[in-house]
Scaffold this motif. Structure first.
Motif, PDB file in Angstrom:
ATOM      1  N   GLU A  63      71.528  43.736  66.464  1.00  0.00           N
ATOM      2  CA  GLU A  63      73.009  43.180  65.531  1.00  0.00           C
ATOM      3  C   GLU A  63      72.141  42.895  64.166  1.00  0.00           C
ATOM      4  O   GLU A  63      72.715  43.331  63.160  1.00  0.00           O
ATOM      5  CB  GLU A  63      73.526  42.215  66.198  1.00  0.00           C
ATOM      6  CG  GLU A  63      74.577  41.731  65.472  1.00  0.00           C
ATOM      7  CD  GLU A  63      75.348  40.438  66.167  1.00  0.00           C
ATOM      8  OE1 GLU A  63      76.436  40.216  65.749  1.00  0.00           O
ATOM      9  OE2 GLU A  63      75.111  40.189  67.146  1.00  0.00           O
ATOM     10  N   TYR A  67      73.051  44.542  60.693  1.00  0.00           N
ATOM     11  CA  TYR A  67      73.843  43.891  59.385  1.00  0.00           C
ATOM     12  C   TYR A  67      72.911  44.268  58.394  1.00  0.00           C
ATOM     13  O   TYR A  67      73.442  44.333  57.015  1.00  0.00           O
ATOM     14  CB  TYR A  67      73.900  42.601  59.900  1.00  0.00           C
ATOM     15  CG  TYR A  67      75.127  42.295  60.963  1.00  0.00           C
ATOM     16  CD1 TYR A  67      76.158  43.086  60.869  1.00  0.00           C
ATOM     17  CD2 TYR A  67      75.101  41.182  61.611  1.00  0.00           C
ATOM     18  CE1 TYR A  67      77.143  43.110  61.897  1.00  0.00           C
ATOM     19  CE2 TYR A  67      76.066  40.728  62.666  1.00  0.00           C
ATOM     20  CZ  TYR A  67      77.327  42.007  62.682  1.00  0.00           C
ATOM     21  OH  TYR A  67      78.063  41.476  63.544  1.00  0.00           O
ATOM     22  N   ARG A  72      74.174  43.457  54.186  1.00  0.00           N
ATOM     23  CA  ARG A  72      74.646  41.920  54.260  1.00  0.00           C
ATOM     24  C   ARG A  72      73.570  41.121  53.960  1.00  0.00           C
ATOM     25  O   ARG A  72      72.230  41.282  54.009  1.00  0.00           O
ATOM     26  CB  ARG A  72      75.184  41.650  55.735  1.00  0.00           C
ATOM     27  CG  ARG A  72      76.230  42.424  56.067  1.00  0.00           C
ATOM     28  CD  ARG A  72      76.908  41.981  57.426  1.00  0.00           C
ATOM     29  NE  ARG A  72      77.342  40.630  57.347  1.00  0.00           N
ATOM     30  CZ  ARG A  72      77.746  39.746  58.357  1.00  0.00           C
ATOM     31  NH1 ARG A  72      78.051  40.575  59.599  1.00  0.00           N
ATOM     32  NH2 ARG A  72      77.861  38.615  58.420  1.00  0.00           N
ATOM     33  N   HIS A  76      74.158  35.181  55.133  1.00  0.00           N
ATOM     34  CA  HIS A  76      75.429  35.351  56.049  1.00  0.00           C
ATOM     35  C   HIS A  76      75.073  35.825  57.307  1.00  0.00           C
ATOM     36  O   HIS A  76      75.865  35.413  58.267  1.00  0.00           O
ATOM     37  CB  HIS A  76      76.193  36.485  55.247  1.00  0.00           C
ATOM     38  CG  HIS A  76      76.683  35.990  53.867  1.00  0.00           C
ATOM     39  ND1 HIS A  76      77.198  37.044  53.099  1.00  0.00           N
ATOM     40  CD2 HIS A  76      76.811  34.845  53.422  1.00  0.00           C
ATOM     41  CE1 HIS A  76      77.637  36.475  51.874  1.00  0.00           C
ATOM     42  NE2 HIS A  76      77.313  35.306  52.056  1.00  0.00           N
ATOM     43  N   ILE A  77      74.131  36.478  57.489  1.00  0.00           N
ATOM     44  CA  ILE A  77      73.491  36.827  58.873  1.00  0.00           C
ATOM     45  C   ILE A  77      73.053  35.835  59.604  1.00  0.00           C
ATOM     46  O   ILE A  77      73.540  35.697  60.772  1.00  0.00           O
ATOM     47  CB  ILE A  77      72.204  37.872  58.762  1.00  0.00           C
ATOM     48  CG1 ILE A  77      72.752  39.259  58.062  1.00  0.00           C
ATOM     49  CG2 ILE A  77      71.732  38.345  60.288  1.00  0.00           C
ATOM     50  CD1 ILE A  77      71.704  40.323  58.049  1.00  0.00           C
ATOM     51  N   ASP A  79      74.205  32.681  59.043  1.00  0.00           N
ATOM     52  CA  ASP A  79      75.492  31.750  59.366  1.00  0.00           C
ATOM     53  C   ASP A  79      76.145  32.436  60.594  1.00  0.00           C
ATOM     54  O   ASP A  79      76.751  31.528  61.345  1.00  0.00           O
ATOM     55  CB  ASP A  79      76.180  31.635  57.998  1.00  0.00           C
ATOM     56  CG  ASP A  79      75.647  30.782  56.988  1.00  0.00           C
ATOM     57  OD1 ASP A  79      74.907  30.301  57.118  1.00  0.00           O
ATOM     58  OD2 ASP A  79      76.087  31.021  55.677  1.00  0.00           O
ATOM     59  N   ASP A  80      76.436  33.449  60.721  1.00  0.00           N
ATOM     60  CA  ASP A  80      76.929  34.151  61.713  1.00  0.00           C
ATOM     61  C   ASP A  80      76.413  33.956  63.038  1.00  0.00           C
ATOM     62  O   ASP A  80      76.801  33.559  64.141  1.00  0.00           O
ATOM     63  CB  ASP A  80      77.174  35.888  61.612  1.00  0.00           C
ATOM     64  CG  ASP A  80      78.106  35.954  60.441  1.00  0.00           C
ATOM     65  OD1 ASP A  80      79.061  35.245  60.044  1.00  0.00           O
ATOM     66  OD2 ASP A  80      78.003  37.135  60.225  1.00  0.00           O
ATOM     67  N   ARG A  83      76.948  30.137  63.881  1.00  0.00           N
ATOM     68  CA  ARG A  83      78.326  29.923  64.545  1.00  0.00           C
ATOM     69  C   ARG A  83      78.569  30.427  65.789  1.00  0.00           C
ATOM     70  O   ARG A  83      79.232  29.786  66.473  1.00  0.00           O
ATOM     71  CB  ARG A  83      79.139  30.824  63.476  1.00  0.00           C
ATOM     72  CG  ARG A  83      79.773  29.814  62.077  1.00  0.00           C
ATOM     73  CD  ARG A  83      80.714  30.549  61.678  1.00  0.00           C
ATOM     74  NE  ARG A  83      80.489  31.815  61.049  1.00  0.00           N
ATOM     75  CZ  ARG A  83      80.148  31.939  59.745  1.00  0.00           C
ATOM     76  NH1 ARG A  83      79.922  30.998  58.998  1.00  0.00           N
ATOM     77  NH2 ARG A  83      79.914  33.204  59.186  1.00  0.00           N
ATOM     78  N   GLN A  84      77.713  31.471  66.347  1.00  0.00           N
ATOM     79  CA  GLN A  84      77.936  31.876  67.419  1.00  0.00           C
ATOM     80  C   GLN A  84      76.978  31.100  68.763  1.00  0.00           C
ATOM     81  O   GLN A  84      77.110  31.248  69.749  1.00  0.00           O
ATOM     82  CB  GLN A  84      77.259  33.340  67.756  1.00  0.00           C
ATOM     83  CG  GLN A  84      78.378  34.457  66.668  1.00  0.00           C
ATOM     84  CD  GLN A  84      77.646  35.699  66.751  1.00  0.00           C
ATOM     85  OE1 GLN A  84      77.009  36.120  67.856  1.00  0.00           O
ATOM     86  NE2 GLN A  84      77.952  36.429  65.722  1.00  0.00           N
TER      87      GLN A  84
END
Length: 418
Positions: A63, A67, A72, A76-77, A79-80, A83-84
């Motif tokens: 993944e 990305y 990307r 941002h990678i 942060d994602d 968050r997960q």
């Protein structure tokens, strides 16, 4: 005697690790994406460096690479992933440095060759600084690296890994340029950079997350008064100059003229653009600069080698160190300039698969003819349209025509995207 003993122990340990790598072992400790395997050989000795793929972590690695290959940002990678609730390799939060590592030392998760099925060893060596005694890591010459294929441990497809490596090189070079070049830029270079940044910002605004509108919105101008034609009330548009023929125009008649103008883009117009004197001069300029800077870089390196050969072990004075620092800075700036011209050169070169670009453009026009407010087609088309000029006559509005100016650099780069 102790120093000789430790030196001999270091050499033996290094030879042992090299032998383990050549047998297919992976040196080092825990590596994200893999689990250590504890097993014994036929002699009852533990097998060093044996590993197996951790499927849960491997899915996260795929993944991340996907990305990054899509363009990307590292932040941002991360942060994602945070968050997960996915733990980083060290158990904490993800950070950009853990993904990209160091460009100079070629470290980081995105540069890990084992994900591509190759273990790379002997890349770094560690020495003490002669003045302060601190431990330093030094990159060995690439010819001394040891690379052994282990296809059963590959997590990624080869094309994905290579695509990410190319993106890493380009983005790292651009980052170094943004960091080092401003200090030596001239006023003219700063002005040109500001103009390019503003143009890119306007282009990005056209393809943002806003609600899709008319494909000609904000880009349609009156051919007689050079004023922007804007919406006045429901589906009607007008030039702000009273008495102009381009007033009280219905959306349906405008969109027909606009689509006819957009559809006129063909291979001949793109070829004409790239064969124009202006583009040829740009292409020749970048080519000349690459050749000139390459020769200059070779001369710099040759001058350093001459000084080293002449002075030998005596090259330790502060003046000599200052000389080497100055030369190193010149080499770095020259490398950045060469990378800049190599990135700019494809933008002035006629693309090979021109028919694919025209076919994609025709598909977008066909989509807009079927539904003129198709969000995806509108966003793509607005990115490549620079200006639309509506020319009408007061005697007969049915003879009105629309002229389209395209941002050909944008249409080329848009079609090069995966």
């Amino acid at each position: 005697m102790n120093a000789l003993y430790f030196k001999d122990l270091l050499d033996k340990t290094h030879r042992g690790v090299v032998a383990a790598v050549l047998r297919g072992g992976v040196p080092g400790g825990q590596l994200y994406g893999y689990d250590l395997v504890h097993a014994l050989d036929e002699f009852g000795e533990p097998i060093r460096g044996k590993r197996k793929i951790n499927e849960e972590q491997a899915a996260i690695i795929r993944e991340i690479f996907k990305y990054y290959a899509e363009g990307r940002k590292l932040k941002h990678i991360c942060d994602d992933l945070n968050r997960q609730g996915i733990d980083s390799p060290k158990g904490g939060k993800w950070a950009s440095s853990s993904l990209v590592g160091s460009f100079v030392r070629q470290t980081g998760m995105l540069r890990q060759t084992l994900y591509d099925g190759f273990v790379t060893f002997n890349k770094l060596q560690y020495r003490k600084h002669p003045e302060n005694g601190k431990r330093l890591s030094i990159v060995r010459p690439e010819k001394e690296w040891i690379t052994v294929p282990i296809p059963e441990l590959a997590i990624l497809k080869e094309e994905t890994f290579l695509k990410v490596q190319k993106a890493l090189d380009e983005r790292s070079s651009m980052h170094m340029q943004r960091k080092l070049i401003p200090a030596v830029m001239t006023d003219e270079e700063r002005r040109d950079k500001s103009i390019r940044r503003s143009k890119e910002w306007r282009r990005n605004q056209a393809v943002g997350n806003k609600r899709a509108n008319a494909v000609f919105g904000g880009k349609l101008y009156c051919g007689e008064h050079d004023q922007k034609i804007t919406a006045t009330y429901a589906k009607h548009y007008s030039c702000p100059v009273k008495g102009c023929a381009n007033r009280n125009l219905h959306y349906d008649e405008i969109i027909k003229l606009v689509l006819d103008a957009i559809a006129e883009l063909d291979e001949a117009k793109i070829i004409e653009h790239f064969e124009s004197d202006e583009i040829q001069q740009v292409r020749a300029h970048h080519t000349r600069e690459i050749e000139r800077l390459t020769r200059y870089l070779e001369d710099l390196r040759a001058s350093i080698n001459k000084v080293i050969d002449a002075l030998g072990p005596d090259a330790r004075s502060s003046e000599i160190r200052a000389f080497f620092d100055d030369k190193a800075e010149q080499i770095q700036r020259t490398k950045l300039d060469i990378a800049h011209h190599k990135r700019e050169l494809p933008g002035s070169t006629l693309p090979r698969k021109l028919e694919n670009i025209i076919q994609r453009h025709q598909n977008l026009v066909a989509s807009l003819r079927a539904w003129s407010r198709d969000p995806e087609a509108v966003a793509c088309m607005r990115q490549i349209i620079e200006r639309l000029t509506l020319c009408a006559t007061s005697q007969n509005k049915s003879k009105a025509v629309c002229l389209a100016n395209f941002d050909l650099q944008s249409i080329i780069s848009t079609n090069k995207r995966p």
